[in-house]
Design an enzyme around this catalytic site. Structure first.
Site, short mmCIF file in Angstrom:
data_model
loop_
_atom_site.label_atom_id
_atom_site.label_comp_id
_atom_site.label_asym_id
_atom_site.label_seq_id
_atom_site.Cartn_x
_atom_site.Cartn_y
_atom_site.Cartn_z
N GLU A 86 12.77 -4.42 -6.31
CA GLU A 86 11.61 -4.36 -7.20
C GLU A 86 12.02 -4.04 -8.63
O GLU A 86 11.30 -4.35 -9.57
CB GLU A 86 10.65 -3.28 -6.68
CG GLU A 86 9.35 -3.23 -7.44
CD GLU A 86 8.34 -2.25 -6.86
OE1 GLU A 86 8.54 -1.77 -5.73
OE2 GLU A 86 7.37 -1.97 -7.57
N SER B 288 -1.93 -3.56 -6.39
CA SER B 288 -2.04 -4.78 -7.18
C SER B 288 -2.39 -5.96 -6.30
O SER B 288 -1.77 -6.19 -5.27
CB SER B 288 -0.71 -5.07 -7.90
OG SER B 288 -0.47 -4.07 -8.85
N GLY C 56 0.83 -1.20 0.00
CA GLY C 56 0.00 0.00 0.00
C GLY C 56 0.86 1.24 0.00
O GLY C 56 1.19 1.79 1.06
N SER D 222 0.94 3.87 -3.19
CA SER D 222 0.33 4.97 -3.94
C SER D 222 -1.00 5.41 -3.33
O SER D 222 -1.73 4.61 -2.76
CB SER D 222 0.08 4.55 -5.39
OG SER D 222 1.28 4.28 -6.04
#
Lengths: 379, 330
Positions: A248, A165, A131, A133
């Site tokens: 990432e 996502s 969590g 954005s």
């Protein structure tokens, strides 16, 4: 001026045997997956496969055994990832837990948090999302406003996350929140591990332009969390978030998203392609090979305990450009109608539409190039 | 990696910088005296005993320092002759490989000629040359044979492939040096009251140039380690020359030049277009090297056919088996 040094990729153990294990596992499950799911594989959710991977010891590979991990080398994990991606195995459910959330809890989490989440994650049964954005905090992540207030009962959380996502399939969200009232930018931020079945949380899927529901809005309305939902010291949120970014950005998922289409093109044209097709395949293969070398060098640097921040940005920007170009190159070559039912037409059509997403997850090209420019000393 | 790589690179950094811009007659003896020619000749045969990784590092320095000498050619020639058990003549040995022009042919003491008929070493007396020049102004001469060979060379290797590898390593050095020049220029040049580097548009363009330089460096290294794996007979790399990796790297050179060179020039403005400023000595070579020993179309097609030959599954298996062969066995 050298920003990217070569490094030997030297995992321990029998790597060909590990590849064989992964290929056999995929072969045992692949009958369930559609072509589109296979090319969208780190956003495709198959709980049976995630559990099978967990049972095979292929999730949480590098974690300590006391938390359900397998104490394998991070480069062995890299080999498993690239095999899963190249073979189009749907790894979306456990992807974030395995790549980011689990390692972050190992590094910063409390013993209770580790015991609560890690063994289930490693079994491929507990799934996590990120969590970060918010409606007004995208590339400029430091402007997050979702607030958590410390009260005698616990944390009170109010606010909203977006583009999360997989949230609708996940058990928990590692969430960046402002824990210090009135704080600005990078200060006063913390991360909370939030169970998504907590009262006051609403998850609403957002249909993306491929027609798929993979990302979500999460609303927090007066959500009450135990005080030990806090991960690491209060106020360390920004540090934790930025530490994850190289993980990432440099992985094989940054250049293999369209591999299924290159494969379909090769299989459609057969062993003796004409000059123009051979040339296009060769050009794409040249970039694929180079990106793989770069990604492996980054992984080796990470494995050595160093931070390949700039290298990771280089790999992601080049990798995304390659992934986005691949469907356009194939489209320019083929004579199929994109409504045709053959593999090549279906994959081309799907990836043309899906490819705009490749450059938004994990940093836009402009953000990445800013990081590279800083590495060059001009910013 | 040979143990002597560090002293080797230290020496190369100094010498190659000194020799840049000098003419062949003055510069060549100094390069020879320093012993670089026998880099790949085994120590047992009186050479330096280096590996392809050492050569890549050396050629990268040569590219960056704008060394206008046929170092790669003579090193590879002496490696080939030593491998074939042939005593190498003194002086420059260059290549007339297939239909490619011979670099510095007119200055060579001997030439290795490879054609469909085989491979042989010819003395200068058996050669007449049609003089030509690369975009960088270096000799690129076409050979007509007028005499007999000194000796035939038994080799299964396509020599143009090895020379193509050399161009990738040289190119990696040149593109990195072009990046350095460009960063220096935009960091000092002031326009509109600030340095060019403070403009976001300039920063973004520089980042793209850095990406291409990084990709080319990694490609050159990848091809070099594959060559070392091939010479050591490691796993899937044993047997024929590592055509896959060299083709991929040479094709990547084409892309890097295509994308990188225009950015370096654009950010330099008019100063970069002058003969006096060093950028052109890097970029003219890069433009030429892109075509030498096979251009984009040649290498992309070769690689495309290798990639297609066994189907897509075989492509992934090939990629992974070849790189797995390089993993040190503990």
């Amino acid at each position: 001026m050298q920003l990217f040094a070569a490094r030997a990729f030297d995992p321990p153990g029998d790597i060909p045997a590990l590849r064989k294990q992964v290929r056999a596992l995929v072969a045992a499950h692949e009958h369930r997956w559609t072509l589109e799911q296979r090319t969208n594989n780190w956003f495709t959710f198959d709980a049976e496969f995630s559990r099978a991977m967990g049972a095979a010891g292929l999730v949480g590979m590098t974690w300590p055994k006391q938390y359900g991990g397998h104490e394998r080398h991070s480069l062995e994990r890299y080999v498993v990832l690239e095999e899963m991606l190249a073979l189009g195995a749907p790894v979306g459910l456990h992807w974030i837990a395995d790549r980011q959330t689990g390692p972050l809890l190992l590094r910063y989490g409390t013993e209770t948090q580790r015991q609560k989440y890690l063994p289930g994650m490693a079994r491929g049964e507990i799934y996590a999302c990120i969590g970060l954005s918010e409606p007004n905090a995208g590339s400029d992540l430091a402007s997050v406003r979702t607030a958590a207030r410390r009260t005698p009962e616990g944390w009170r959380v109010n606010g909203q996350k977006v583009w999360t996502s997989g949230a609708h399939h996940c058990h928990a969200a590692l969430t960046l929140v402002r824990t210090e009232e009135g704080s600005q930018r990078h200060a006063g931020l913390s991360q909370l591990m939030i169970d998504l079945d907590t009262p006051g949380i609403t998850i609403r899927p957002i249909v993306d332009m491929t027609g798929t529901e993979h990302f979500n809005e999460i609303f927090f309305e007066d959500v009450l969390l135990p005080l030990d939902a806090l991960v690491g010291p209060e106020g360390d949120g920004w540090k934790q978030v930025t530490a994850e970014l190289a993980l990432e950005r440099s992985g094989p998922e940054r250049y293999l998203s369209c591999h299924a289409l290159l494969a379909a093109l090769i299989d459609a044209v057969g062993p003796e392609p004409d000059d123009a097709t051979a040339q296009a395949i060769g050009r794409l293969t040249s970039e694929l090979w180079t990106l793989r070398q770069m990604s492996m060098a980054c992984a080796a640097k990470l494995a050595a305990g160093e931070d390949p921040n700039v290298e990771a940005a280089l790999v992601k920007d080049l990798g995304n450009a390659f992934e986005q170009e691949l469907p356009r190159v194939v489209q320019s070559l083929i004579t199929d109608d994109l409504a045709d039912h053959g593999d090549l037409a279906r994959l081309t059509a799907w990836l043309l539409v899906a490819s705009p997403s490749f450059s938004l997850r994990g940093g836009t090209p402009e953000v990445l190039r800013g990081i590279i420019a800083r590495g060059l000393g001009v910013r | 990696m040979s143990e002597a790589r560090e002293p080797l690179t230290d020496m190369a950094e100094g010498l190659f910088g000194d020799l840049a811009g000098q003419d062949f007659a003055a510069a060549w003896p100094r390069l020879t005296e320093a012993g670089f020619e026998t880099l790949l000749v085994p120590e047992a045969q009186g050479g330096f005993g280096g590996d392809w990784g050492d050569l890549a590092v050396l050629l990268k320095i040569a590219g960056a320092k704008r060394l206008g000498l046929p170092l790669a050619e003579t090193v590879i020639a002496r490696w080939l002759l030593a491998k074939a058990g042939i005593d190498a003549p003194d002086g420059l040995i260059t290549f007339a490989a297939q239909t490619h022009r011979a670099p510095w042919g007119r200055h060579a003491a001997a030439v290795i000629v490879q054609s469909a008929d085989g491979c042989a070493l010819y003395p200068a007396a058996a050669c007449t040359w049609d003089h030509g020049r690369s975009p960088a102004g270096e000799p690129r001469d076409a050979l007509t044979l007028t005499g007999d060979p000194l000796v035939t060379i038994a080799t299964a290797d396509d020599l143009a492939t090895l020379l193509g590898f050399a161009r990738v390593a040289e190119g990696a050095g040149a593109l990195e040096a072009a990046l350095t020049l460009t960063v220096d220029h935009v960091s000092t040049r002031v326009q509109f009251g600030k340095t060019l580097s403070q403009f976001q548009a300039v920063q973004q363009a520089l980042a793209l140039l850095a990406e291409e330089a990084a990709a080319l460096t990694i490609a050159a290294n990848g091809a070099a380690v594959a060559l070392d794996g091939w010479e050591q007979g490691l796993g899937a790399l044993a047997g024929a020359l590592p055509l896959f990796e060299i083709a991929a790297a040479k094709a990547r050179l084409g892309l890097a030049v295509d994308r990188g060179v225009p950015i370096a020039h654009r950010l330099h403005g008019a100063i970069g277009f002058t003969m006096e400023y060093p950028l052109n000595h890097l970029t003219r070579r890069l433009m030429g090297w892109r075509s030498e020993f096979g251009g984009d179309a040649t290498w992309q097609r070769k690689l495309g056919r290798l990639a297609s030959a066994g189907g897509s599954k075989a492509l992934w298996e090939t990629l992974t088996a070849r790189s797995d062969s390089l993993i040190p066995q503990g």
